[in-house]
Design a protein around this motif. Structure first.
Motif, PDB file in Angstrom:
ATOM      1  N   ALA A 228       0.805  -1.227   0.000  1.00 35.68           N
ATOM      2  CA  ALA A 228       0.000   0.000   0.000  1.00 35.68           C
ATOM      3  C   ALA A 228       0.830   1.267   0.000  1.00 35.68           C
ATOM      4  CB  ALA A 228      -0.939   0.000   1.205  1.00 35.68           C
ATOM      5  N   GLY A 229       2.001   1.247   0.617  1.00 35.15           N
ATOM      6  CA  GLY A 229       2.765   2.470   0.786  1.00 35.15           C
ATOM      7  C   GLY A 229       2.450   3.168   2.089  1.00 35.15           C
ATOM      8  N   ASN A 230       1.223   2.968   2.597  1.00 36.84           N
ATOM      9  CA  ASN A 230       0.831   3.428   3.933  1.00 36.84           C
ATOM     10  C   ASN A 230       1.004   4.929   4.140  1.00 36.84           C
ATOM     11  OD1 ASN A 230       0.442   0.646   4.480  1.00 36.84           O
ATOM     12  ND2 ASN A 230       2.594   0.444   5.045  1.00 36.84           N
ATOM     13  N   LEU A 231       0.678   5.702   3.127  1.00 34.38           N
ATOM     14  CA  LEU A 231       0.737   7.163   3.252  1.00 34.38           C
ATOM     15  C   LEU A 231      -0.566   7.670   3.855  1.00 34.38           C
ATOM     16  CD1 LEU A 231       2.300   8.105  -0.207  1.00 34.38           C
ATOM     17  CD2 LEU A 231       3.460   7.936   2.002  1.00 34.38           C
ATOM     18  N   PRO A 232      -0.514   8.426   4.963  1.00 31.51           N
ATOM     19  CA  PRO A 232      -1.746   8.960   5.557  1.00 31.51           C
ATOM     20  C   PRO A 232      -2.558   9.752   4.545  1.00 31.51           C
ATOM     21  CG  PRO A 232       0.106   9.277   7.050  1.00 31.51           C
ATOM     22  CD  PRO A 232       0.688   8.791   5.740  1.00 31.51           C
ATOM     23  N   ASN A 233      -3.862   9.519   4.557  1.00 29.11           N
ATOM     24  CA  ASN A 233      -4.835  10.190   3.692  1.00 29.11           C
ATOM     25  C   ASN A 233      -4.709   9.786   2.226  1.00 29.11           C
ATOM     26  OD1 ASN A 233      -5.810  11.757   5.918  1.00 29.11           O
ATOM     27  ND2 ASN A 233      -4.083  13.151   5.646  1.00 29.11           N
ATOM     28  N   VAL A 234      -3.788   8.890   1.902  1.00 33.90           N
ATOM     29  CA  VAL A 234      -3.608   8.463   0.514  1.00 33.90           C
ATOM     30  C   VAL A 234      -3.780   6.955   0.372  1.00 33.90           C
ATOM     31  CG1 VAL A 234      -2.023   8.369  -1.451  1.00 33.90           C
ATOM     32  CG2 VAL A 234      -2.061  10.390   0.027  1.00 33.90           C
ATOM     33  N   SER A 235      -2.995   6.187   1.108  1.00 33.36           N
ATOM     34  CA  SER A 235      -3.032   4.731   0.976  1.00 33.36           C
ATOM     35  C   SER A 235      -2.927   4.038   2.336  1.00 33.36           C
ATOM     36  CB  SER A 235      -1.901   4.255   0.062  1.00 33.36           C
ATOM     37  OG  SER A 235      -0.634   4.638   0.575  1.00 33.36           O
ATOM     38  N   GLU A 236      -3.477   4.671   3.341  1.00 37.66           N
ATOM     39  CA  GLU A 236      -3.458   4.100   4.690  1.00 37.66           C
ATOM     40  C   GLU A 236      -4.823   3.490   4.991  1.00 37.66           C
ATOM     41  OE1 GLU A 236      -1.670   5.767   8.781  1.00 37.66           O
ATOM     42  OE2 GLU A 236      -3.525   6.775   8.153  1.00 37.66           O
ATOM     43  N   VAL A 237      -4.838   2.200   5.332  1.00 40.33           N
ATOM     44  CA  VAL A 237      -6.092   1.517   5.624  1.00 40.33           C
ATOM     45  C   VAL A 237      -6.408   1.634   7.107  1.00 40.33           C
ATOM     46  CG1 VAL A 237      -5.915  -0.094   3.697  1.00 40.33           C
ATOM     47  CG2 VAL A 237      -4.871  -0.675   5.895  1.00 40.33           C
ATOM     48  N   ALA A 238      -7.671   1.449   7.440  1.00 36.63           N
ATOM     49  CA  ALA A 238      -8.110   1.603   8.826  1.00 36.63           C
ATOM     50  C   ALA A 238      -7.453   0.607   9.781  1.00 36.63           C
ATOM     51  CB  ALA A 238      -9.633   1.491   8.897  1.00 36.63           C
ATOM     52  N   PRO A 239      -7.291  -0.684   9.421  1.00 32.27           N
ATOM     53  CA  PRO A 239      -6.603  -1.589  10.353  1.00 32.27           C
ATOM     54  C   PRO A 239      -5.186  -1.127  10.700  1.00 32.27           C
ATOM     55  CG  PRO A 239      -7.773  -2.858   8.709  1.00 32.27           C
ATOM     56  CD  PRO A 239      -7.865  -1.432   8.280  1.00 32.27           C
ATOM     57  N   LEU A 240      -4.477  -0.568   9.738  1.00 37.16           N
ATOM     58  CA  LEU A 240      -3.138  -0.053  10.028  1.00 37.16           C
ATOM     59  C   LEU A 240      -3.208   1.142  10.974  1.00 37.16           C
ATOM     60  CD1 LEU A 240      -0.079   0.092   9.600  1.00 37.16           C
ATOM     61  CD2 LEU A 240      -0.511   1.467   7.548  1.00 37.16           C
ATOM     62  N   LEU A 241      -4.187   2.010  10.779  1.00 35.36           N
ATOM     63  CA  LEU A 241      -4.331   3.167  11.653  1.00 35.36           C
ATOM     64  C   LEU A 241      -4.633   2.728  13.090  1.00 35.36           C
ATOM     65  CD1 LEU A 241      -4.355   6.212  11.964  1.00 35.36           C
ATOM     66  CD2 LEU A 241      -6.756   6.219  11.239  1.00 35.36           C
ATOM     67  N   ILE A 242      -5.402   1.651  13.241  1.00 34.91           N
ATOM     68  CA  ILE A 242      -5.670   1.120  14.575  1.00 34.91           C
ATOM     69  C   ILE A 242      -4.376   0.654  15.228  1.00 34.91           C
ATOM     70  CG2 ILE A 242      -6.795  -0.767  15.823  1.00 34.91           C
ATOM     71  CD1 ILE A 242      -9.085  -0.589  13.819  1.00 34.91           C
ATOM     72  N   VAL A 243      -3.541  -0.056  14.472  1.00 40.01           N
ATOM     73  CA  VAL A 243      -2.257  -0.516  15.004  1.00 40.01           C
ATOM     74  C   VAL A 243      -1.381   0.677  15.385  1.00 40.01           C
ATOM     75  CG1 VAL A 243      -0.130  -1.763  14.444  1.00 40.01           C
ATOM     76  CG2 VAL A 243      -2.344  -2.690  13.751  1.00 40.01           C
ATOM     77  N   ILE A 244      -1.378   1.720  14.562  1.00 35.99           N
ATOM     78  CA  ILE A 244      -0.581   2.919  14.866  1.00 35.99           C
ATOM     79  C   ILE A 244      -1.053   3.559  16.168  1.00 35.99           C
ATOM     80  CG2 ILE A 244      -0.053   5.262  14.101  1.00 35.99           C
ATOM     81  CD1 ILE A 244      -0.124   4.208  11.222  1.00 35.99           C
ATOM     82  N   ARG A 245      -2.375   3.646  16.341  1.00 36.36           N
ATOM     83  CA  ARG A 245      -2.898   4.229  17.580  1.00 36.36           C
ATOM     84  C   ARG A 245      -2.537   3.372  18.794  1.00 36.36           C
ATOM     85  NH1 ARG A 245      -2.773   8.231  15.145  1.00 36.36           N
ATOM     86  NH2 ARG A 245      -4.529   9.451  14.386  1.00 36.36           N
ATOM     87  N   LEU A 246      -2.512   2.069  18.640  1.00 34.98           N
ATOM     88  CA  LEU A 246      -2.116   1.199  19.745  1.00 34.98           C
ATOM     89  C   LEU A 246      -0.638   1.387  20.077  1.00 34.98           C
ATOM     90  CD1 LEU A 246      -3.977  -2.117  18.793  1.00 34.98           C
ATOM     91  CD2 LEU A 246      -4.559  -0.534  20.634  1.00 34.98           C
ATOM     92  N   GLU A 247       0.190   1.542  19.055  1.00 37.03           N
ATOM     93  CA  GLU A 247       1.618   1.769  19.300  1.00 37.03           C
ATOM     94  C   GLU A 247       1.872   3.115  19.961  1.00 37.03           C
ATOM     95  OE1 GLU A 247       3.270   1.322  15.431  1.00 37.03           O
ATOM     96  OE2 GLU A 247       3.398  -0.864  15.552  1.00 37.03           O
ATOM     97  N   GLU A 248       0.955   4.044  19.768  1.00 32.75           N
ATOM     98  CA  GLU A 248       1.051   5.354  20.415  1.00 32.75           C
ATOM     99  C   GLU A 248       0.389   5.369  21.790  1.00 32.75           C
ATOM    100  OE1 GLU A 248       0.883   7.984  16.247  1.00 32.75           O
ATOM    101  OE2 GLU A 248      -0.889   7.775  17.531  1.00 32.75           O
ATOM    102  N   PHE A 249      -0.084   4.187  22.239  1.00 36.44           N
ATOM    103  CA  PHE A 249      -0.764   4.036  23.527  1.00 36.44           C
ATOM    104  C   PHE A 249      -2.053   4.840  23.600  1.00 36.44           C
ATOM    105  CE2 PHE A 249       3.824   3.501  24.296  1.00 36.44           C
ATOM    106  CZ  PHE A 249       3.826   2.185  24.741  1.00 36.44           C
ATOM    107  N   ARG A 250      -2.651   5.082  22.455  1.00 39.75           N
ATOM    108  CA  ARG A 250      -3.941   5.765  22.397  1.00 39.75           C
ATOM    109  C   ARG A 250      -5.021   4.696  22.201  1.00 39.75           C
ATOM    110  NH1 ARG A 250      -2.764  10.494  18.068  1.00 39.75           N
ATOM    111  NH2 ARG A 250      -5.002  10.845  18.352  1.00 39.75           N
ATOM    112  N   TYR A 251      -5.232   3.913  23.258  1.00 36.38           N
ATOM    113  CA  TYR A 251      -6.089   2.737  23.166  1.00 36.38           C
ATOM    114  C   TYR A 251      -7.549   3.106  22.906  1.00 36.38           C
ATOM    115  CZ  TYR A 251      -1.974   0.567  25.252  1.00 36.38           C
ATOM    116  OH  TYR A 251      -0.690   0.144  25.508  1.00 36.38           O
ATOM    117  N   ALA A 252      -8.022   4.154  23.538  1.00 36.30           N
ATOM    118  CA  ALA A 252      -9.408   4.569  23.327  1.00 36.30           C
ATOM    119  C   ALA A 252      -9.637   5.000  21.883  1.00 36.30           C
ATOM    120  CB  ALA A 252      -9.774   5.699  24.287  1.00 36.30           C
ATOM    121  N   ASP A 253      -8.662   5.692  21.299  1.00 35.41           N
ATOM    122  CA  ASP A 253      -8.780   6.088  19.894  1.00 35.41           C
ATOM    123  C   ASP A 253      -8.859   4.865  18.998  1.00 35.41           C
ATOM    124  OD1 ASP A 253      -8.175   8.413  21.266  1.00 35.41           O
ATOM    125  OD2 ASP A 253      -7.031   9.260  19.595  1.00 35.41           O
ATOM    126  N   ALA A 254      -8.015   3.860  19.294  1.00 31.33           N
ATOM    127  CA  ALA A 254      -8.005   2.642  18.491  1.00 31.33           C
ATOM    128  C   ALA A 254      -9.341   1.918  18.586  1.00 31.33           C
ATOM    129  CB  ALA A 254      -6.866   1.726  18.943  1.00 31.33           C
TER     130      ALA A 254
END
Length: 285
Positions: A228-254
């Motif tokens: 995908a390339g994983n570029l925000p707002n271009v080729s970033e899928v929702a499951p990846l964004l959930i993983v990113i939020r978990l890595e940022e310890f933003r569990y409620a956001d995820a």
């Protein structure tokens, strides 16, 4: 399972099933589904409930989240539609024709089932990159697949095809060929036979295959992140964004993003199931 019957007095009495164990199997089923599905989902909603409504809206209406959801659901929908068409063609060839290597091709369909998603993502990326076998040819035509939303589409088509093929194949195999011959003898063209005899019979299976392919594609992660390339707002899928939020310890956001995906998927699958039931009801004589 128990059967019901009406006695002389008019009261409904229950007859014992020939096969025992209904109570035990039902209890095990409910307990297992509760442990595996209901409790995790309840935990997801409870974690999201810790957010205020305004904070929840702020999370799910942010530009990055909306674009990730749009990419996930939009491309998953297009990939599932593609698999309905291509999967039907594959099923028709495997079911209605005899040709050398048919069994081999039939087995190849199941490869996305058995292949680890990360391996599939690496293989597709190597194939469709600009220095890959297919990617190099497409690059000469000005088409870039890897590290673009088109790459996500290719990956989702790859992993979703077996769901359509394996759902439609047994139905087409059981379709009585005499119905098609009878329609042809009555003057129907080949197109009319397919449209009025074959398609109505396959429609419930096609809808089921579409639902399975769509559900798998929406939550796909392993095969997508490599291509995908994983570029925000271009080729970033929702499951990846959930993983990113978990890595940022933003569990409620995820969990908020996960809840939106869950509810949207449930509503879409419910609509598809209702369409399937409607199709089956209208297909019965």
């Amino acid at each position: 399972m128990t059967a019901t019957a009406v006695g002389r007095s008019g009261r409904i009495r229950r007859e014992k099933s020939v096969l025992p164990g209904f109570g035990i199997t039902l209890g095990i089923t409910i307990a297992w589904l509760t442990l595996i599905i209901l409790i995790p989902l309840a935990g997801l909603f409870l974690k999201t409930a810790t957010l205020s409504f305004d904070h929840f809206l702020t999370i799910i209406t942010s530009t990055r989240v909306l674009n990730a959801l749009k990419i996930s659901f939009g491309i998953a929908f297009l990939a599932a539609l593609t698999n309905i068409v291509l999967g039907s063609v594959v099923v028709w060839a495997l079911t209605r024709y005899e040709f050398p290597g048919r069994r081999v091709f039939d087995a190849i369909v199941d490869i996305p089932f058995a292949l680890p998603t990360a391996v599939a993502g690496i293989a597709l990326t190597a194939l469709y990159a600009e220095n890959g076998w297919l990617g190099g040819l497409l690059a000469q035509l000005g088409i870039k697949v890897a590290y673009t939303p088109l790459g996500i589409y290719v990956a989702l088509v790859f992993i979703g095809l077996p769901f359509v093929v394996r759902t439609v194949q047994p139905v087409l195999q059981d379709l009585d060929g005499e119905l098609e011959e009878a329609a042809s003898s009555l003057g129907a063209s080949r197109f009319q036979v397919i449209l009025r005899v074959v398609v109505p019979t396959l429609l419930p299976a096609l809808l089921t295959g579409f639902a399975l392919a769509f559900a798998r594609a929406v939550g796909e992660y392993g095969s997508v992140i490599f291509i995908a390339g994983n570029l925000p707002n271009v080729s970033e899928v929702a499951p990846l964004l959930i993983v990113i939020r978990l890595e940022e310890f933003r569990y409620a956001d995820a969990t908020a993003i996960a809840v939106i995906m869950l509810v949207a998927s449930f509503v879409l699958l419910l609509i598809i199931n209702r369409l399937q039931a409607w199709s089956e009801a209208h297909r019965r004589p």
